[in-house]
Scaffold this active site. Structure first.
Site, PDB file in Angstrom:
ATOM      1  N   HIS A 146     -45.862  78.678  71.252  1.00 37.86           N
ATOM      2  CA  HIS A 146     -45.408  77.522  70.459  1.00 37.86           C
ATOM      3  C   HIS A 146     -44.908  77.955  69.080  1.00 37.86           C
ATOM      4  O   HIS A 146     -45.112  77.251  68.086  1.00 37.86           O
ATOM      5  CB  HIS A 146     -46.528  76.491  70.279  1.00 37.86           C
ATOM      6  CG  HIS A 146     -47.326  76.206  71.502  1.00 37.86           C
ATOM      7  ND1 HIS A 146     -46.817  75.531  72.580  1.00 37.86           N
ATOM      8  CD2 HIS A 146     -48.612  76.514  71.820  1.00 37.86           C
ATOM      9  CE1 HIS A 146     -47.753  75.415  73.510  1.00 37.86           C
ATOM     10  NE2 HIS A 146     -48.837  76.019  73.073  1.00 37.86           N
ATOM     11  N   GLY A 152     -54.315  75.083  76.512  1.00 34.34           N
ATOM     12  CA  GLY A 152     -55.429  74.381  75.893  1.00 34.34           C
ATOM     13  C   GLY A 152     -55.957  75.239  74.763  1.00 34.34           C
ATOM     14  O   GLY A 152     -55.180  75.802  73.989  1.00 34.34           O
ATOM     15  N   GLU A 205     -40.732  77.097  71.929  1.00 31.09           N
ATOM     16  CA  GLU A 205     -40.907  76.156  73.028  1.00 31.09           C
ATOM     17  C   GLU A 205     -39.717  76.201  73.996  1.00 31.09           C
ATOM     18  O   GLU A 205     -38.562  76.181  73.570  1.00 31.09           O
ATOM     19  CB  GLU A 205     -41.074  74.731  72.499  1.00 31.09           C
ATOM     20  CG  GLU A 205     -42.325  74.526  71.649  1.00 31.09           C
ATOM     21  CD  GLU A 205     -43.618  74.741  72.424  1.00 31.09           C
ATOM     22  OE1 GLU A 205     -44.372  73.780  72.591  1.00 31.09           O
ATOM     23  OE2 GLU A 205     -43.874  75.896  72.843  1.00 31.09           O
ATOM     24  N   SER A 250     -49.119  78.752  77.542  1.00 28.04           N
ATOM     25  CA  SER A 250     -49.854  78.607  76.291  1.00 28.04           C
ATOM     26  C   SER A 250     -51.089  79.516  76.270  1.00 28.04           C
ATOM     27  O   SER A 250     -50.965  80.731  76.226  1.00 28.04           O
ATOM     28  CB  SER A 250     -50.212  77.137  76.073  1.00 28.04           C
ATOM     29  OG  SER A 250     -50.727  76.896  74.791  1.00 28.04           O
ATOM     30  N   ALA A 251     -52.295  78.965  76.320  1.00 28.59           N
ATOM     31  CA  ALA A 251     -53.501  79.791  76.321  1.00 28.59           C
ATOM     32  C   ALA A 251     -53.493  80.781  77.483  1.00 28.59           C
ATOM     33  O   ALA A 251     -53.944  81.923  77.346  1.00 28.59           O
ATOM     34  CB  ALA A 251     -54.745  78.909  76.393  1.00 28.59           C
TER      35      ALA A 251
END
Length: 252
Positions: free
Chosen positions: A180, A111, A215, A143-144
């Site tokens: 990413h 997020g 990714e 991700s985060a």
């Protein structure tokens, strides 16, 4: 006698140092690759990571697309149900620090990294989370949740929607993550900044190495060993050096 005590203290120091670095982590660029279900591409690896875990504490603070903590936790609950693992959002605990200290496993989802870091500091959880990771708790970050594993969150791609107390994060791996990571598209009409350009800007003022995770790639961290996993290479940036392509199964 003093010499013997000194030797014993040295041994105890080394034992404590080893015990304080028993990391067991998966640090993934993303939770979902195009066309797949949530965590599907690393489902077997997640199953192995949480093999002896009955319930995972999930940290939904990054709130992708601004979704609520409950809605985000439900997405994760459905994915972990296929592995026979229960999920409970940390926001449902009266004492979140106690929840982390008692957790069998921890997952921090993706997020907005600014929001995630803001909430971890606000709830006074950053140090506790790092301590649990260094003591070997199975940890999954996407991700985060991966960005916070490096020394700082300064190489995130996210908008600064809120100001965290600090950009410093957990420093459990010796480089920052750029999740990413995208290569320049020569056919694109957009001629703005690339990820590589932004990382070079970061290195004007900072000497922390940066790993661009494409990714479908992830890092497997076992104690002090860090291995690049997935089918794609990662791009490694050092200050005042040309970036380097690292092949899958590279060990840091």
């Amino acid at each position: 006698m003093c010499k013997l005590l000194l030797k014993i203290s040295d041994i105890l120091y080394l034992i404590n140092l080893h015990l304080s670095n028993m990391k067991n982590l998966i640090i993934a660029s993303t939770s979902t690759i195009y066309g797949g279900d949530y965590l599907e591409y690393i489902r077997s690896e997640v199953g192995e990571l949480f093999e002896n875990v009955k319930e995972v504490v999930f940290i939904p603070y990054a709130r992708p697309s601004g979704m609520s903590h409950d809605a985000y936790t439900l997405v994760v609950t459905k994915a972990f149900k296929t592995l026979g693992i229960l999920v409970r959002g940390i926001h449902t605990y009266e004492h979140p620090k106690e929840a982390l200290n008692n957790a069998q496993g921890i997952f921090v989802g993706g997020g907005n990294t600014f929001l995630l870091v803001h909430e971890l500091y606000k709830q006074d959880l950053m140090a506790t989370l790092k301590d649990r990771m260094l003591k070997g708790i199975p940890y999954l970050g996407t991700s985060a949740g991966s960005n916070i594993c490096g020394p700082t969150m300064q190489t995130t791609n996210d908008m600064p929607i809120i100001q965290p107390q600090s950009f410093k994060t957990m420093d459990v791996i010796p480089f920052n993550i750029n999740a990413h990571y995208l290569d320049p598209d020569p056919s694109s009409k957009h001629k703005g900044e690339t990820r590589e350009t932004r990382i070079k800007e970061f290195h004007v003022f900072n000497d922390t190495p940066v790993l661009g995770l494409r990714e479908g790639s992830w890092l497997e961290v076992k104690n002090e060993s860090i291995t690049l996993k997935g089918n794609l290479p990662a791009r490694y940036f050092l200050q005042n050096r040309d970036p380097e392509e690292l092949k899958p199964l590279t060990i840091f």
